[in-house]
Design a protein around this motif. Structure first.
Motif, PDB file in Angstrom:
ATOM      1  N   GLU A 141       0.814  -1.221   0.000  1.00 53.67           N
ATOM      2  CA  GLU A 141       0.000   0.000   0.000  1.00 53.67           C
ATOM      3  C   GLU A 141       0.845   1.269   0.000  1.00 53.67           C
ATOM      4  O   GLU A 141       0.343   2.342   0.332  1.00 53.67           O
ATOM      5  CB  GLU A 141      -0.935  -0.005   1.216  1.00 53.67           C
ATOM      6  CG  GLU A 141      -1.957  -1.143   1.199  1.00 53.67           C
ATOM      7  CD  GLU A 141      -2.861  -1.111   2.401  1.00 53.67           C
ATOM      8  OE1 GLU A 141      -2.624  -0.271   3.310  1.00 53.67           O
ATOM      9  OE2 GLU A 141      -3.803  -1.917   2.456  1.00 53.67           O
ATOM     10  N   VAL A 142       2.110   1.180  -0.366  1.00 56.52           N
ATOM     11  CA  VAL A 142       2.984   2.350  -0.349  1.00 56.52           C
ATOM     12  C   VAL A 142       3.545   2.595  -1.748  1.00 56.52           C
ATOM     13  O   VAL A 142       3.538   1.714  -2.597  1.00 56.52           O
ATOM     14  CB  VAL A 142       4.142   2.182   0.663  1.00 56.52           C
ATOM     15  CG1 VAL A 142       3.602   1.916   2.052  1.00 56.52           C
ATOM     16  CG2 VAL A 142       5.077   1.053   0.244  1.00 56.52           C
ATOM     17  N   SER A 143       4.026   3.814  -1.973  1.00 58.83           N
ATOM     18  CA  SER A 143       4.580   4.164  -3.283  1.00 58.83           C
ATOM     19  C   SER A 143       6.096   4.365  -3.262  1.00 58.83           C
ATOM     20  O   SER A 143       6.729   4.384  -4.311  1.00 58.83           O
ATOM     21  CB  SER A 143       3.913   5.431  -3.824  1.00 58.83           C
ATOM     22  OG  SER A 143       4.108   6.523  -2.943  1.00 58.83           O
ATOM     23  N   THR A 144       6.672   4.521  -2.073  1.00 57.67           N
ATOM     24  CA  THR A 144       8.116   4.672  -1.952  1.00 57.67           C
ATOM     25  C   THR A 144       8.636   3.710  -0.889  1.00 57.67           C
ATOM     26  O   THR A 144       8.122   3.684   0.234  1.00 57.67           O
ATOM     27  CB  THR A 144       8.515   6.109  -1.575  1.00 57.67           C
ATOM     28  OG1 THR A 144       7.979   7.023  -2.531  1.00 57.67           O
ATOM     29  CG2 THR A 144      10.033   6.258  -1.548  1.00 57.67           C
ATOM     30  N   VAL A 145       9.634   2.935  -1.254  1.00 62.86           N
ATOM     31  CA  VAL A 145      10.214   1.929  -0.374  1.00 62.86           C
ATOM     32  C   VAL A 145      11.719   2.161  -0.289  1.00 62.86           C
ATOM     33  O   VAL A 145      12.367   2.488  -1.281  1.00 62.86           O
ATOM     34  CB  VAL A 145       9.941   0.506  -0.903  1.00 62.86           C
ATOM     35  CG1 VAL A 145      10.671  -0.542  -0.071  1.00 62.86           C
ATOM     36  CG2 VAL A 145       8.444   0.217  -0.924  1.00 62.86           C
ATOM     37  N   ILE A 146      12.272   1.978   0.901  1.00 62.11           N
ATOM     38  CA  ILE A 146      13.714   1.987   1.089  1.00 62.11           C
ATOM     39  C   ILE A 146      14.195   0.543   1.171  1.00 62.11           C
ATOM     40  O   ILE A 146      13.581  -0.283   1.866  1.00 62.11           O
ATOM     41  CB  ILE A 146      14.100   2.719   2.388  1.00 62.11           C
ATOM     42  CG1 ILE A 146      13.802   4.211   2.277  1.00 62.11           C
ATOM     43  CG2 ILE A 146      15.573   2.516   2.717  1.00 62.11           C
ATOM     44  CD1 ILE A 146      14.720   4.948   1.347  1.00 62.11           C
ATOM     45  N   VAL A 147      15.273   0.233   0.480  1.00 62.16           N
ATOM     46  CA  VAL A 147      15.897  -1.088   0.566  1.00 62.16           C
ATOM     47  C   VAL A 147      17.322  -0.884   1.075  1.00 62.16           C
ATOM     48  O   VAL A 147      18.090  -0.110   0.489  1.00 62.16           O
ATOM     49  CB  VAL A 147      15.926  -1.792  -0.803  1.00 62.16           C
ATOM     50  CG1 VAL A 147      16.572  -3.174  -0.685  1.00 62.16           C
ATOM     51  CG2 VAL A 147      14.515  -1.917  -1.380  1.00 62.16           C
ATOM     52  N   LEU A 148      17.685  -1.546   2.170  1.00 63.71           N
ATOM     53  CA  LEU A 148      19.017  -1.404   2.752  1.00 63.71           C
ATOM     54  C   LEU A 148      19.807  -2.691   2.556  1.00 63.71           C
ATOM     55  O   LEU A 148      19.364  -3.766   2.970  1.00 63.71           O
ATOM     56  CB  LEU A 148      18.917  -1.066   4.245  1.00 63.71           C
ATOM     57  CG  LEU A 148      18.226   0.255   4.585  1.00 63.71           C
ATOM     58  CD1 LEU A 148      18.282   0.507   6.095  1.00 63.71           C
ATOM     59  CD2 LEU A 148      18.844   1.418   3.823  1.00 63.71           C
ATOM     60  N   ASP A 149      20.960  -2.546   1.920  1.00 63.42           N
ATOM     61  CA  ASP A 149      21.830  -3.679   1.626  1.00 63.42           C
ATOM     62  C   ASP A 149      22.925  -3.771   2.689  1.00 63.42           C
ATOM     63  O   ASP A 149      23.993  -3.214   2.552  1.00 63.42           O
ATOM     64  CB  ASP A 149      22.446  -3.492   0.223  1.00 63.42           C
ATOM     65  CG  ASP A 149      23.262  -4.684  -0.225  1.00 63.42           C
ATOM     66  OD1 ASP A 149      23.231  -5.729   0.460  1.00 63.42           O
ATOM     67  OD2 ASP A 149      23.934  -4.576  -1.269  1.00 63.42           O
ATOM     68  N   VAL A 239       8.528   3.694  -6.444  1.00 59.46           N
ATOM     69  CA  VAL A 239       9.994   3.673  -6.462  1.00 59.46           C
ATOM     70  C   VAL A 239      10.518   2.926  -5.241  1.00 59.46           C
ATOM     71  O   VAL A 239      10.051   3.146  -4.122  1.00 59.46           O
ATOM     72  CB  VAL A 239      10.573   5.101  -6.479  1.00 59.46           C
ATOM     73  CG1 VAL A 239      12.093   5.072  -6.334  1.00 59.46           C
ATOM     74  CG2 VAL A 239      10.180   5.823  -7.756  1.00 59.46           C
ATOM     75  N   ALA A 240      11.495   2.055  -5.474  1.00 61.79           N
ATOM     76  CA  ALA A 240      12.255   1.428  -4.399  1.00 61.79           C
ATOM     77  C   ALA A 240      13.680   1.955  -4.483  1.00 61.79           C
ATOM     78  O   ALA A 240      14.361   1.764  -5.497  1.00 61.79           O
ATOM     79  CB  ALA A 240      12.234  -0.088  -4.522  1.00 61.79           C
TER      80      ALA A 240
END
Length: 291
Positions: A141-149, A239-240
């Motif tokens: 349900e979101v449009s912006t996601v943060i991905v942490l490597d 966007v991710a």
């Protein structure tokens, strides 16, 4: 750092793999980012000499946000009398909307229950952990996601959560291993953001990135040697944003599975940013377009 001139063109959703140096990103758009403090590589340990319990959250913003989170169940609430008055001023009081009996302690007694150096402001809370979420549950349900490597420093991780909450990134995906515990140090740095942003911990980040693509997200890796400047790149509606570990940056397979690599423009003499600062700048840029 290369300069890109002329109009920017968007790549296909799944481009062919690209070869890059493994040490190009610095974790967040520029090389040279390093974690600070003793938490590099792992979170604080419960019960270490001279310390207390990392599972306690502390500080007003972290505790109040957790008390208001319906996904949490409070177990112990430690506070002094001044903190009790502050809770009441925030609309939280025993017998009305606090489901846990407060334990009144002096500041040094509260400090003895916590990890060394914890700035608790006279209040600490032990609570149930946040629910385990899948990528789809966290991001649907979101449009912006943060991905942490593999961002391991809890201060950086917490600061990224705070920026995510401020700029409307509703979810964060991270690795189950090589990420800090969602405890007191991180929650204090997040200043309430830990309760506002849905978190999915995964065993395989590449698989999670592919799942985000299936959910309609355009996956942008932030890299100091990125082929486009983020402000010049037209993104899709979902966007991710992928940020790499302190020092090492994005891992090779992570970069290869991003739709595109983007950089933050740097005009000053210094070219590097701390990973949490880079996240804030990038999230502001993405949120500005939706304003």
């Amino acid at each position: 750092m290369r300069n890109i001139s002329g109009p920017m063109t968007k790549r296909n959703p799944t481009p062919p793999f690209r070869r890059h140096s493994d040490k190009s990103s610095g974790g967040a758009g520029h090389p040279g980012d390093r974690p600070h403090g003793r938490d590099r590589g792992r979170g604080p340990r419960t019960g270490q000499k001279g310390g207390g319990d990392e599972s306690f959250l502390y500080g007003f913003h972290a505790v109040i946000a957790a008390l208001r989170n319906p996904a949490r169940k409070p177990l112990r609430l430690l506070l002094n009398r001044s903190a009790e008055q502050e809770l009441a001023a925030q609309g939280l009081s025993l017998g009305q909307n606090l489901s846990v009996e407060p334990e009144y302690l002096a500041n040094d007694e509260i400090a003895a229950m916590l990890m060394p150096g914890a700035v608790h402001q006279g209040i600490a809370l032990k609570t149930t952990t946040l629910p385990d979420l899948s990528v789809e549950e966290a991001c649907e349900e979101v449009s912006t996601v943060i991905v942490l490597d593999q961002v391991t420093d809890p201060h950086n991780f917490g600061a990224i959560l705070r920026s995510a909450a401020v700029f409307g990134a509703g979810a964060l995906v991270t690795t189950d291993r090589n990420s800090p515990p969602l405890g007191g140090v991180l929650a204090k740095a997040a200043s309430g953001g830990l309760e506002k942003v849905k978190i999915a911990k995964v065993t395989n980040l590449v698989r999670a990135i592919e799942e985000l693509k299936e959910l309609g997200f355009e996956v942008i890796g932030l890299d100091g040697e990125g082929e486009v400047s983020l402000p010049d790149f037209k993104t899709g509606p979902k966007v991710a944003l992928v940020l790499g570990a302190e020092g090492a940056g994005l891992r090779r397979l992570t970069r290869e599975h991003c739709d595109i690599l983007a950089r933050l423009p740097a005009t000053g003499e210094m070219k590097s940013l701390n990973v949490s600062n880079a996240a804030a700048v990038a999230l502001y840029e993405l949120s500005r377009r939706k304003g």
